[in-house]
Every structure is written in structure tokens, then in C-alpha cells.
Design an enzyme around this catalytic site. Structure first.
Site, mmCIF file in Angstrom:
data_model
loop_
_atom_site.group_PDB
_atom_site.id
_atom_site.type_symbol
_atom_site.label_atom_id
_atom_site.label_comp_id
_atom_site.label_asym_id
_atom_site.label_seq_id
_atom_site.Cartn_x
_atom_site.Cartn_y
_atom_site.Cartn_z
ATOM 1 N N ARG A 255 1.005 -1.299 0.039
ATOM 2 C CA ARG A 255 0.028 0.244 0.281
ATOM 3 C C ARG A 255 1.010 1.163 0.266
ATOM 4 N NH1 ARG A 255 -5.211 -1.677 2.008
ATOM 5 N NH2 ARG A 255 -5.494 -3.662 0.966
ATOM 6 N N GLU B 80 0.591 4.332 0.866
ATOM 7 C CA GLU B 80 0.011 5.141 1.636
ATOM 8 C C GLU B 80 1.137 6.024 2.478
ATOM 9 O OE1 GLU B 80 -2.856 3.184 4.022
ATOM 10 O OE2 GLU B 80 -4.165 2.893 2.337
ATOM 11 N N ARG C 52 -0.100 2.143 13.248
ATOM 12 C CA ARG C 52 -0.661 1.205 12.780
ATOM 13 C C ARG C 52 -0.677 0.791 11.274
ATOM 14 N NH1 ARG C 52 -7.248 1.497 13.283
ATOM 15 N NH2 ARG C 52 -7.606 2.871 11.608
ATOM 16 N N HIS C 53 -0.024 1.707 10.633
ATOM 17 C CA HIS C 53 0.281 1.544 9.261
ATOM 18 C C HIS C 53 1.668 0.941 8.687
ATOM 19 C CE1 HIS C 53 -3.501 3.936 9.237
ATOM 20 N NE2 HIS C 53 -3.594 3.057 8.031
ATOM 21 N N GLU D 104 -9.522 -1.814 13.606
ATOM 22 C CA GLU D 104 -9.966 -2.684 12.535
ATOM 23 C C GLU D 104 -8.781 -3.422 11.994
ATOM 24 O OE1 GLU D 104 -9.487 -3.513 8.308
ATOM 25 O OE2 GLU D 104 -9.204 -1.615 8.677
ATOM 26 N N SER E 205 -11.229 -6.284 6.853
ATOM 27 C CA SER E 205 -12.334 -5.732 5.943
ATOM 28 C C SER E 205 -12.774 -6.611 5.005
ATOM 29 C CB SER E 205 -11.803 -4.409 5.184
ATOM 30 O OG SER E 205 -12.829 -3.755 4.571
ATOM 31 N N ARG F 254 -1.691 -6.734 12.443
ATOM 32 C CA ARG F 254 -2.546 -5.972 13.349
ATOM 33 C C ARG F 254 -3.242 -6.867 14.518
ATOM 34 N NH1 ARG F 254 -6.108 -1.333 10.156
ATOM 35 N NH2 ARG F 254 -4.494 -0.180 9.614
#
Length: 533
Positions: free
Chosen positions: A301, A303, A309-310, A454, A457, A507
Site C-alpha cells: 500500500r 499510503e 498502525r500502518h 479494524e 475488511s 494488526r
């Protein structure tokens, strides 16, 4: 004044001088005796010393047997041979040295006592073995007269008969393993200055810059046993339910999730991308007639998120399955999967779990009973948050603080750290998500949460090609069909209703143990600031 000076030293001064002279004479006599004894000791042949201690050859046959036991299986008494790492060498005298030896999560105190010229030389040599060196040890396990606080095996100690270095560490490590065995502060914790005499607080960046040493710490060993356990339990449960493991491509012709959060790479004379998930390929496999599939693999990802948490690369635990009646059958399957994993961690990996949760002062993870996992519909969650003082619209996506707030509300109401949020607004879900047939503003999609954050998903997927094209065109911005032709066409050849989910492995590890940062749950983390080591 002159008369007083002529009197000479006082009686007390003379007595003091006489005592000091006597003390010096005794010391000199003791040193002379030791020197005579040392001179009287016969010179020991190198071959004989090599039997007791020394460096092992880098390759080829050894003059010592291979290890025959581990600390996990250490007998109550008797002779053993084992390979371990040295984590402390404490010399008590010329005849006594203590070593702390480690394997995995276990450690033992080893004692080396000199009662011969050979073993006296061995004591002197062993006291200088650098921390983190790997050694091969022969010795006898004996009961300890008292509990040993510095080792996990506190009722026995190893009396060494000989010791050889397999691999010698450098004399000065960039960071100390014992510093890496203390908890790191959370990102929002106040900065604490160390007091004089205290060891320094080792920051997470310092640990990650020296990750190989950091991973030698026992808590990190426990983290990665937990991680391995989650993968094993995931595969075990789904295999028992008829799922087939697959491996999908990670070099793909178009962004799998749409949008710009994708890493572009050069693929010969054209562009390619690192897969943001195995989603499109999972669905194509379902369209191929595979009823139930799962995958464990890397996810990328792009991002620019520098949160705790990423990650830009993580491990995805993905599953996809056909269903007949309702997509909630998929939710039930996923709930049972997660409960199986949690219960396995509480049993098979109880020791590791308690070590880390205790280290960070985290309450044990509260589990609901099977079949009683709270399933909140999105409007219900919005109402709970509004009642608790949050301001948000009916179709707003939840922020991380709002997710955590909802987690606290669910814990207070249902006494569980694990729950499901169902019926997300269609506007905040990917193009392949099936809208709710009764209210298209919502969708047949869901997220799973641990401690209010979360971890999964998922959704019912669109399995009809014309409707999929319509949804892609309606997205803002529209999702181009170019590069996704094979994916869309897969549903023209007949495809069952299906759904699934993608779980972030790191996670689960982080939230189960209550770790302050997700980077601790991956061997060599990748984020916007870190591409090495």
C-alpha cells in the site's frame, strides 16, 4: 612552635605507618607466593587446552559432539551438550565465572569453577566471551540451592566441563540486548529522562536500525512465535473447512483497489503495479469453480501514513467463499475462524501471550462466546457514538479515534474486545462491493475489530459483469476498465454469489498483545520513511 616541630611524628602516626608497612609486606608476600605457585605449575599443552575451551573451526568436522538437548527439554539432572548464546559473563574470582546462556525464550545460569590448571585457564578465557556469542557447551545439570532470578530456568544450573565458541560477536554491540528487552513507550507517552545510573531508554528507530540485535531479545522471540501461531491456526482452521490454499500474482497490470495508493514498477517496456491485495484474483478463482480459497501473502500500500498502525508492506490473510442464502454466512465463517485463532493463542501460545501482555500492562483479550459475537449495524454504531458525544453524519467514515471510542463503548456494553460492524455506507467501500438491495446507500460489507481497531475488511462481492461495469463507472473518480478486462470477463462465464475478507496479520499480533507500534510485529518493517535494513 619550633619546639613542637622538633618533637617528630606522634605515636598515632608511627602506629599508622607501622600498620601500612605490615600490610604492604603481607601483600608483597602473597603476590610472591602466587607468582611462585604459577611458576611451579606445569605448562599445559595447547592440545590439552583445546579439549576444554577454544574457537571451533568455521567448517569441516568438529572435535566435539553435536548438541543433544535444548533448554526447553532440559532434564532435571545429568550430563548435557547444548548450543546457546551468551548474554552475560560475570567473573566472581580467578576460579569462578557465571554465564547466562539462552535459547529462544529460555535461559539458564551456567557455572564454571576452576579446580585444575586447565579449568583455571578456561575460567579466565570464558569470562571474556562477548555478549551474543554462540557457544557449544558440555556440562552437568544440577539443582540450584536457591531460586535464580536472572534465568527463566530458576531451579537448576549448568556446571560447565568445557565450552567452545561457535561464533564470536564483536566486543562492543551498537545496542545492548538487555536494553531491547524493556518496553518501548507509546507514541503519545510523555518523554521520560533517564536518571543517573539507569540504562538508556532505547527508541523504536534505534532498535529497527539495529534489528538483528533487537530480534535477539526474548520479547521479540515471543512476538514472532505468536505471529507464526496465527498463520498456522488460520491455515489449519480453513483447511479443515474445505478451503484450498492459493498463491496469486503480486505484479499486476492495474491497481487492484482503484485509486492512487499503489506502487508503480517498470515491467520491461510497460508499467506494472505491486498488488494492493489479492482481491481481484481471489474472485477470478471463485469464478473458476473453486468454492473456498485462502491465501497468505504480501500486500503493498503506497499510503504516506506514518502512524503506529500502518505499513507500506504487510502480510495479508485472505479468504473467499461461495454462499447460497446470505452473505452473513461468510461473516459467521470469519467469526468462527477468528475465535479459533484467539482460543489457540490462549492455549498453545499462552506463555508468549502472558509475557508480552504483562510487559506492556495490557489486560487479557476479552472474548465473546462462539455464536455471540456482537454484530452492530453501521447506523447503530453511529447512534452509540452520537450518544457518547461524537459529531458525525449518517454516512461518514469513522476516524481512528472514533473507532477506538466505539471499541470502548462495545467493551462496556458487551464485555468483549472483539466485534463486527456490518452494513457500511456504499460510498466508503471499493467498487466490487455489493450494495444492500433494500437500501443502496448501504452495502453488504463489514469490518472486524480488536480492541476498537479494524483488523479485517470484507463484503459480498459483485458477481455480475454488467453490474460491475456500472459500479466502476459510478465511482468518484471512475475506475477504468483498461487493465481489468480479464477480471470483468470472469463474471461473464458464470459465477456464484461469494464474499470474503482480508485480514492484516500484523494488526492481529499488535492488538492481541497490546503492542504500542505495529512495526514491532514485522521482522523488517517498511513504511514511508524506512526501506532498510
Amino acid at each position: 612552635m619550633a619546639d613542637e616541630a622538633d618533637k617528630g611524628p606522634s605515636k598515632n602516626a608511627l602506629k599508622k605507618a607501622a600498620k601500612e608497612a605490615e600490610k604492604a609486606a603481607k601483600k608483597a608476600a602473597k603476590a610472591a607466593t602466587a607468582q611462585q605457585q604459577q611458576a611451579a605449575e606445569p605448562e599445559i599443552p595447547v592440545e590439552q587446552l583445546a579439549e576444554y575451551f577454544g574457537e571451533l573451526a568455521l567448517a569441516g568436522p568438529l572435535n566435539v559432539p553435536a548438541p543433544t538437548t535444548t533448554l526447553e527439554k532440559l532434564p532435571a539432572s545429568g550430563e548435557v551438550i547444548l548450543r546457546a548464546a551468551v548474554y552475560n559473563a560475570r567473573k566472581q574470582s580467578a576460579k569462578l565465572v557465571f554465564l547466562n546462556l539462552r535459547q529462544g525464550l529460555s535461559s539458564i545460569q551456567a557455572v564454571l569453577f576452576a579446580n585444575t590448571p586447565e579449568t583455571k585457564a578456561m575460567v579466565k578465557w570464558a569470562a571474556n566471551i562477548p555478549v551474543a556469542s554462540i557457544v557449544l557447551v558440555h556440562g552437568e545439570v544440577k539443582a540450584s540451592p536457591e531460586k535464580i532470578a536472572s534465568a527463566t530456568i530458576d531451579d537448576r544450573e549448568l556446571h560447565i566441563t568445557n565450552i567452545h565458541v561457535v561464533s564470536r560477536a564483536v566486543e562492543r554491540l551498537p545496542i545492548q540486548v538487555e536494553d531491547a528487552e524493556r518496553p518501548i513507550p507509546a507514541d503519545d507517552a510523555p518523554v521520560q529522562e533517564t536518571k543517573e545510573g539507569e540504562r538508556p531508554i532505547l527508541s523504536l528507530p534505534a532498535r529497527l536500525n539495529n534489528r538483528v540485535i533487537d530480534l535477539k531479545a526474548i520479547p521479540n522471540k515471543a512476538i514472532f512465535r505468536i505471529r507464526h501461531g496465527i498463520v498456522s491456526l488460520f491455515q489449519e482452521h480453513l483447511t479443515s473447512k474445505g478451503f484450498v490454499g492459493i498463491q496469486t500474482p503480486k505484479l499486476i497490470p492495474t491497481a487492484s483497489e482503484g485509486g492512487s495508493n499503489v506502487f508503480e514498477v517498470t515491467y520491461f517496456d510497460r508499467k506494472a503495479y505491486l498488488a494492493q491485495s489479492p482481491q481481484l484474483y481471489k474472485q477470478m478463482v471463485i469464478a473458476s469453480g473453486f468454492e473456498r480459497v485462502f491465501e497468505v501473502g504480501p500486500v503493498f500500500r503506497a499510503e504516506n501514513s506514518n502512524t503506529s498502525r500502518h505499513l507500506t508492506e504487510f502480510t495479508g490473510l485472505d479468504m473467499e467463499m461461495e454462499f447460497d442464502e446470505d452473505y452473513h454466512d461468510v461473516i459467521t465463517t470469519l467469526e468462527n475462524l477468528m475465535l479459533f485463532i484467539f482460543k489457540g493463542l490462549n492455549t498453545t501460545y499462552k506463555r508468549e501471550t502472558e509475557l508480552l501482555q504483562g510487559m506492556y500492562g495490557v489486560e487479557p483479550f476479552k472474548l465473546p462466546e462462539e455464536g455471540q459475537v456482537p454484530r452492530l449495524k453501521y447506523p447503530e454504531a453511529i447512534a452509540m457514538l452520537r450518544e457518547a458525544g461524537e459529531e458525525l453524519g449518517d454516512y461518514d467514515d469513522l476516524t481512528t479515534p472514533q473507532e477506538k471510542h466505539l471499541g470502548r463503548l462495545v467493551l462496556a456494553k458487551y464485555n468483549t474486545d472483539f466485534y463486527v460492524l456490518d452494513k457500511f455506507p456504499t460510498s466508503v467501500r471499493p467498487f466490487y462491493t455489493m450494495p444492500d438491495p433494500e437500501n443502496p446507500k448501504y452495502s453488504n460489507s463489514y469490518d472486524f475489530f480488536m480492541r476498537g481497531q479494524e483488523i479485517l475488511s470484507g463484503a459480498q462481492r459483485i458477481h455480475d459483469a454488467p453490474f460491475l461495469r456500472k459500479r466502476m463507472a459510478a465511482m468518484d473518480p471512475p475506475v477504468p476498465e483498461k487493465g481489468a478486462e480479464a477480471y470483468i470477463e470472469a463474471f461473464e462465464y458464470g459465477c456464484s454469489r461469494h464474499g470474503g475478507g482480508g485480514i492484516g496479520l500484523e494488526r492481529i499480533v499488535t492488538f492481541w498483545l497490546g503492542l504500542p507500534n505495529i512495526r514491532m510485529a514485522t521482522l523488517f518493517p517498511r513504511d514511508p520513511q524506512r526501506i532498510a535494513p
